[in-house]
Write a protein that holds these residues in place. Structure first.
Motif, PDB file in Angstrom:
ATOM      1  N   GLN A  44     -11.792  15.992  14.501  1.00  0.00           N
ATOM      2  CA  GLN A  44     -13.115  16.503  14.043  1.00  0.00           C
ATOM      3  C   GLN A  44     -12.897  17.636  12.897  1.00  0.00           C
ATOM      4  N   ASN A  45     -14.105  17.265  11.890  1.00  0.00           N
ATOM      5  CA  ASN A  45     -14.177  17.955  10.767  1.00  0.00           C
ATOM      6  C   ASN A  45     -13.224  17.703   9.905  1.00  0.00           C
ATOM      7  N   SER A  46     -12.456  16.654   9.893  1.00  0.00           N
ATOM      8  CA  SER A  46     -11.192  16.586   8.879  1.00  0.00           C
ATOM      9  C   SER A  46     -11.310  15.252   8.290  1.00  0.00           C
ATOM     10  N   PHE A  47     -11.198  15.010   7.056  1.00  0.00           N
ATOM     11  CA  PHE A  47     -11.307  14.007   6.168  1.00  0.00           C
ATOM     12  C   PHE A  47     -10.112  13.600   5.354  1.00  0.00           C
ATOM     13  N   CYS A  48      -9.804  12.219   5.251  1.00  0.00           N
ATOM     14  CA  CYS A  48      -8.669  11.894   4.335  1.00  0.00           C
ATOM     15  C   CYS A  48      -8.880  11.537   2.897  1.00  0.00           C
ATOM     16  N   GLY A  49     -10.179  11.636   2.531  1.00  0.00           N
ATOM     17  CA  GLY A  49     -10.395  11.213   1.224  1.00  0.00           C
ATOM     18  C   GLY A  49     -10.531   9.800   1.126  1.00  0.00           C
ATOM     19  N   LEU A  70     -14.896   3.318   5.099  1.00  0.00           N
ATOM     20  CA  LEU A  70     -13.595   4.162   5.320  1.00  0.00           C
ATOM     21  C   LEU A  70     -12.511   3.468   5.770  1.00  0.00           C
ATOM     22  N   PRO A  71     -11.601   4.122   5.615  1.00  0.00           N
ATOM     23  CA  PRO A  71     -10.034   3.441   5.614  1.00  0.00           C
ATOM     24  C   PRO A  71      -9.891   3.056   7.396  1.00  0.00           C
ATOM     25  N   PHE A  72      -9.011   2.165   7.270  1.00  0.00           N
ATOM     26  CA  PHE A  72      -8.912   1.746   8.776  1.00  0.00           C
ATOM     27  C   PHE A  72      -8.342   2.614   9.578  1.00  0.00           C
ATOM     28  N   TYR A  73      -7.471   3.603   9.324  1.00  0.00           N
ATOM     29  CA  TYR A  73      -6.880   4.665   9.992  1.00  0.00           C
ATOM     30  C   TYR A  73      -7.674   6.026  10.082  1.00  0.00           C
ATOM     31  N   ASN A  74      -8.997   6.011   9.663  1.00  0.00           N
ATOM     32  CA  ASN A  74      -9.917   7.169   9.739  1.00  0.00           C
ATOM     33  C   ASN A  74      -9.879   7.965  11.036  1.00  0.00           C
ATOM     34  N   ASN A  75      -9.802   6.998  12.141  1.00  0.00           N
ATOM     35  CA  ASN A  75      -9.901   7.837  13.485  1.00  0.00           C
ATOM     36  C   ASN A  75      -8.706   8.462  14.073  1.00  0.00           C
ATOM     37  N   LEU A 115       0.681  -1.084  -0.215  1.00  0.00           N
ATOM     38  CA  LEU A 115      -0.032  -0.004  -0.033  1.00  0.00           C
ATOM     39  C   LEU A 115       0.851   1.113  -0.133  1.00  0.00           C
ATOM     40  N   ILE A 116       0.225   2.497  -0.362  1.00  0.00           N
ATOM     41  CA  ILE A 116       1.162   3.421  -0.362  1.00  0.00           C
ATOM     42  C   ILE A 116       0.901   4.618   0.882  1.00  0.00           C
ATOM     43  N   ASN A 117       2.041   4.950   1.282  1.00  0.00           N
ATOM     44  CA  ASN A 117       2.069   5.599   2.610  1.00  0.00           C
ATOM     45  C   ASN A 117       1.876   7.254   2.234  1.00  0.00           C
ATOM     46  N   VAL A 118       0.675   7.718   2.393  1.00  0.00           N
ATOM     47  CA  VAL A 118       0.378   8.959   2.044  1.00  0.00           C
ATOM     48  C   VAL A 118      -0.485   9.664   3.152  1.00  0.00           C
ATOM     49  N   GLU A 119      -0.279  10.751   3.569  1.00  0.00           N
ATOM     50  CA  GLU A 119      -1.003  11.544   4.480  1.00  0.00           C
ATOM     51  C   GLU A 119      -1.947  12.663   3.866  1.00  0.00           C
ATOM     52  N   ARG A 120      -3.217  12.621   4.106  1.00  0.00           N
ATOM     53  CA  ARG A 120      -4.097  13.763   3.522  1.00  0.00           C
ATOM     54  C   ARG A 120      -5.049  14.149   4.513  1.00  0.00           C
ATOM     55  N   SER A 121      -5.455  15.290   4.563  1.00  0.00           N
ATOM     56  CA  SER A 121      -6.485  15.807   5.460  1.00  0.00           C
ATOM     57  C   SER A 121      -7.155  17.083   4.780  1.00  0.00           C
ATOM     58  N   PHE A 122      -8.422  16.969   4.838  1.00  0.00           N
ATOM     59  CA  PHE A 122      -9.277  17.822   3.974  1.00  0.00           C
ATOM     60  C   PHE A 122     -10.384  18.354   5.009  1.00  0.00           C
ATOM     61  N   PRO A 123     -10.970  19.555   4.545  1.00  0.00           N
ATOM     62  CA  PRO A 123     -12.219  20.086   5.647  1.00  0.00           C
ATOM     63  C   PRO A 123     -13.537  19.555   5.033  1.00  0.00           C
ATOM     64  N   MET A 124     -13.402  18.622   3.979  1.00  0.00           N
ATOM     65  CA  MET A 124     -14.643  17.983   3.469  1.00  0.00           C
ATOM     66  C   MET A 124     -14.039  16.752   2.763  1.00  0.00           C
ATOM     67  N   GLN A 125     -15.121  15.874   2.555  1.00  0.00           N
ATOM     68  CA  GLN A 125     -14.834  14.461   2.108  1.00  0.00           C
ATOM     69  C   GLN A 125     -14.371  14.776   0.483  1.00  0.00           C
ATOM     70  N   ILE A 126     -13.568  14.183   0.063  1.00  0.00           N
ATOM     71  CA  ILE A 126     -13.011  14.150  -1.366  1.00  0.00           C
ATOM     72  C   ILE A 126     -12.754  12.720  -1.783  1.00  0.00           C
ATOM     73  N   TYR A 127     -13.518  12.667  -3.117  1.00  0.00           N
ATOM     74  CA  TYR A 127     -13.263  11.356  -3.592  1.00  0.00           C
ATOM     75  C   TYR A 127     -11.873  11.167  -4.317  1.00  0.00           C
ATOM     76  N   ILE A 128     -10.989  10.230  -3.972  1.00  0.00           N
ATOM     77  CA  ILE A 128      -9.700  10.156  -4.966  1.00  0.00           C
ATOM     78  C   ILE A 128      -9.591   8.701  -5.151  1.00  0.00           C
ATOM     79  N   THR A 129      -9.216   8.578  -6.435  1.00  0.00           N
ATOM     80  CA  THR A 129      -8.925   7.223  -6.968  1.00  0.00           C
ATOM     81  C   THR A 129      -8.260   6.267  -6.271  1.00  0.00           C
ATOM     82  N   ASP A 130      -7.062   6.660  -5.660  1.00  0.00           N
ATOM     83  CA  ASP A 130      -6.109   5.698  -5.304  1.00  0.00           C
ATOM     84  C   ASP A 130      -6.154   5.908  -3.631  1.00  0.00           C
ATOM     85  N   ALA A 131      -7.246   6.625  -3.042  1.00  0.00           N
ATOM     86  CA  ALA A 131      -7.476   6.931  -1.633  1.00  0.00           C
ATOM     87  C   ALA A 131      -7.618   5.324  -0.821  1.00  0.00           C
TER      88      ALA A 131
END
Length: 823
Positions: A789-794, A780-785, A745-761
């Motif tokens: 609050q109010n942050s999303f990883c895609g 949701l991904p296993f690391y979502n927690n 899997l790919i090690n990538v950190e993302r954080s958005f103020p809204m949910q974003i649909y990303i192909t490789d998420a």
């Protein structure tokens, strides 16, 4: 007492005199310094010697036996009579009747024969009038000064201009005699209705040669020049008659005519007999229009002519203009652009406008141009290829961002950026801080998809907006803007401008430079010429429409020699071309068919709201630039695809037919200093075992690199993770060994103020340790927690994320125990 008062008064007078004297000395010194530093004492007499001829300007093209080596013969363009809204006819001094000369002298400059260029009495009178406002008329210019004002661009009503004009007039009269000055003046003066010079006015208003004019007709023509529209004998005959009578009166008072001649002329009622020139009915090609405009601009730049004067020289100067036009290519363009069916989306849709230009790769020669759709109806009309500026959309990306970033060592073919939004605007999600404002993701991609980790080759191939913006952030706005403006000569761009409402605009921002959302835009010619850095081994070629312009004696007036400047290396140019080839092979321009026969590279462009469509493409021979849109920006919703690709493909196939038929076509050259290398698409670095385990399959790609810039470090994005294949999900508990495999899997950190649909998420991974509980929802991904609050990883648009946790074997109590042991 009276004596004392008188003495005080005398002292005050003396003090005032001293003060005035000091002021006069200071002003005089200041004026002398100003004149010494800021005023040109001499005027370039060459300005006046290429003006006026009794022969027509001719335009030539070359019929080449060998175009590459410029072996060919110049041939005159037959049937293209020059007419651009100017009626001009040069008349020799001896053919101008004395009454006409005297009419102008009597009303415009009655001391013309005595002064040395400046009538000091009129100048002082005009100066006092200007500052004290005795009347609305400030005229004090002699015929010599008026000639200078008409020939040069120095026609503004300022003190500085007046001082300059005086010195030039004094100098000019030492270099030209009165006869030469008056002759030139009478041949260029504006006489309304597009008439410049007395010869043209005589033929237009009275349908006779200037030598046949009556005294009354001479005065009628001389009356026009003071205010051409107000005294136009067609539009305002009453005004013209009043001034004609004034001129006749002045001629009589100054002794130029007798009393009988004066009375007879007053009683002579003017009968106009307007005549249209046959040249006015002829319509020149788009190419000839372009050449005329280019020659005019160059005359203004080279000699300091006013625009009107430059026009007169082109139309009456007896010039010979040697163009770089390829007649065959021009005919193909003209024929194609006449057929409106080539541009419509359907029979019911409104017909848009379009333009196309074709430029030689190695020289910058403009081989052909079409300025609009349909039959050309007039001369010097709007040319959408050379005159109109429009936002360039994505065709600007290789020029503004990718080329300078490659050249500066910021990116290579395989460099990876995250295709995710760059920002979300000025949002607020906390009601305690004010009104709730929802975040808006920017920028969006044309297909509405964010794909995640993306390399430069793919970003160019598929025109990924987010990656372009992020590369531009790495490059810097100044570097990008200066590259376009200074290196690539796209001078239509705005560094900074203040509008009437006080707002300041600039094209030095991310939307403009990364996405081509300019305030106004650039011309098709500018952008197409800029692509020469890819088509010509990194060298920018100044575009040109002509080689040279000569006067009636064969002396060179303008010489447009080749000028090229290396702005990126040959190797980087080759790499850029190969990526732009992929746009045609696999990307947004894959509908092109010419690439079956000859190498093609290029870039598509669509502007905001789909108001403009572009395609700039090139082959080993030439660059072709196409634009399509409505005259007033309107969405092109009737077009489901980029119509410019089809136009380019059809025209360039016709243009290249001779090369294809010969069977020995050129290919794009590649430097020996460019090497081929494989890499991981998610990191841009060398493949590792973890890359091979990616559940999406083979993650290797091959790209091209300048030697020394190819990937040398191993992939740092992929890592090996245990995965439960039976129940699905990342192992977070005690999954049975027989259920478990290793994946990458790919090690990538993302954080958005809204949910974003990303192909490789759904293939992303983050280390959660035992600090937080894993997310057990399959959506949701296993690391979502990990996220606040109010942050999303895609997430990916699937029902169950691939990187979900394996819930089947997750035990909450065991997890808590491990959490306690670890902390």
């Amino acid at each position: 007492m009276i004596k004392r008062i008188f003495g005080v008064f005398l002292k005050l007078i003396l003090i005032l005199f001293i003060i005035l004297t000091i002021v006069a000395i200071v002003v005089g010194i200041a004026l002398a310094i100003y004149i010494d530093k800021s005023v040109e004492k001499e005027i370039n007499e060459e300005l006046f010697y290429i003006v006026g001829s009794d022969s027509e300007t001719k335009i030539y093209y070359y019929e080449y036996e060998d175009r590459e080596n410029r072996i060919g013969e110049a041939r005159e363009l037959i049937g293209e009579k020059l007419y651009g809204g100017y009626r001009c006819k040069y008349v020799r001094y001896d053919s101008i009747p004395q009454n006409l000369k005297n009419a102008f002298i009597s009303i415009e400059d009655k001391r013309f024969e005595e002064h040395k260029g400046v009538d000091w009495l009129r100048t002082v009178s005009a100066g006092l009038n200007y500052y004290l406002k005795f009347s609305d008329s400030f005229g004090g210019s002699t015929i010599t000064q008026q000639l200078i004002k008409n020939v040069t661009e120095k026609d503004d009503y300022t003190f500085q201009r007046k001082i300059q004009e005086i010195f030039w007039a004094l100098d000019l009269e030492t270099k030209m005699d009165k006869r030469e000055i008056l002759s030139l003046y009478l041949n260029i003066i504006n006489l309304s209705q597009g008439c410049y010079g007395v010869g043209a006015a005589s033929e237009y208003y009275f349908s006779k040669s200037v030598s046949e004019l009556s005294l009354s007709e001479c005065a009628c023509i001389a009356a026009i020049t003071n205010s051409p529209t107000y005294y136009d004998p067609i539009r305002n005959p009453e005004n013209n008659e009043k001034r004609r009578n004034l001129i006749l009166e002045q001629m009589y008072e100054q002794g130029y005519i007798t009393e009988d001649e004066y009375n007879d002329a007053l009683n002579d009622k003017i009968q106009l007999n307007v005549m249209q020139s046959s040249a006015e009915n002829g319509v020149n090609s788009w190419y000839v229009d372009m050449v005329i405009n280019d020659v005019m601009k160059d005359l203004m730049a080279e000699y300091g002519y006013s625009r009107t004067m430059a026009s007169l020289i082109v139309y009456t100067g007896g010039l010979e203009i040697y163009t770089v036009m390829d007649m065959e290519i021009q005919e193909i363009l003209e024929e194609y652009y006449k057929k409106t069916e080539n541009f419509s989306a359907s029979e019911k849709s409104e017909l848009p406008q379009s333009s196309m230009i074709i430029i030689d790769n190695s020289t910058g020669d403009i081989l052909g141009v079409a300025g609009a759709v349909g039959d050309k109806s007039a001369n010097r009309i709007q040319n959408y290829a050379t005159d109109t500026v429009r936002p360039a959309g994505s065709v600007i990306k290789p020029l503004s961002t990718y080329a300078p970033a490659v050249e500066n060592g910021i990116i290579t073919w395989s460099t990876v950026y995250d295709d995710t939004p760059v920002n979300f605007g000025s949002y607020n999600l906390d009601p305690e801080k004010g009104k709730i404002v929802e975040p808006v993701a920017w920028p969006k991609n044309a297909n509405g998809i964010y794909r995640g980790l993306t390399n430069i080759n793919y970003a160019i191939e598929h025109s990924i907006n987010t990656v372009t913006v992020k590369v531009l952030e790495s490059l810097g706005l100044d570097t990008s803007f200066n590259f376009l403006y200074d290196k690539l000569r796209i001078k239509s761009l705005i560094y900074s401008a203040t509008l009437e409402n006080g707002a300041v605009i600039t094209d030095k921002d991310y939307a403009a430079l990364a996405l081509g959302q300019f305030n106004y835009g650039a011309t098709v010619r500018e952008v197409s010429a800029a692509y020469s850095i890819f088509a010509n081994d990194g060298i920018y070629n100044d575009y040109r429409s002509y080689y040279k312009v000569t006067d009636q004696n064969g002396d060179i007036v303008l010489d447009k020699g080749y000028h090229g400047e290396a702005v990126i290396s040959k190797e980087n140019s080759d790499v850029m071309t190969m990526m732009l080839e992929n746009v045609v092979k696999n990307g947004t321009a894959k509908d092109i068919t010419l690439d079956k026969y000859i190498d093609c590279a290029g870039k598509t462009g669509t502007t905001q709201n789909k108001n403009d469509l572009w395609y700039i493409g090139y082959t080993p021979y030439m660059i072709g630039g196409v634009w399509l849109g409505y005259e007033y920006p309107t969405p092109l919703n009737a077009y489901q695809t980029n119509k410019c690709i089809e136009i380019w493909d059809e025209v360039m196939t016709l243009v290249h037919k001779k090369y294809i038929d010969e069977g020995n076509v050129k290919s794009f050259s590649v430097s020996d200093n460019v090497v081929k290398c494989s890499y991981c698409v998610d990191s841009g670095k060398l493949m590792t075992n973890a890359c091979q385990l990616d559940p999406r399959g083979d993650r290797s790609e091959t790209g091209y690199f300048v030697k020394g810039t190819e990937p040398s470090d191993p992939c740092d994005k992929h890592l090996v993770v245990n995965y439960d294949t039976i129940n699905g999900g990342v192992v977070i508990g005690n999954c049975p060994t027989e259920n478990t495999i290793q994946i990458g899997l790919i090690n990538v950190e993302r954080s958005f103020p809204m949910q974003i649909y990303i192909t490789d998420a759904q293939y992303a991974w983050r280390n959660i340790g035992y600090d937080v509980l894993p997310e057990t929802s399959p959506s949701l991904p296993f690391y979502n927690n990990l996220l606040p609050q109010n942050s999303f990883c895609g997430i990916s648009k699937v029902e169950a994320q691939y990187n979900r946790a394996c819930r089947e074997h997750f035990n909450y109590f065991e997890w808590k125990k491990k959490q306690e042991e670890s902390g």
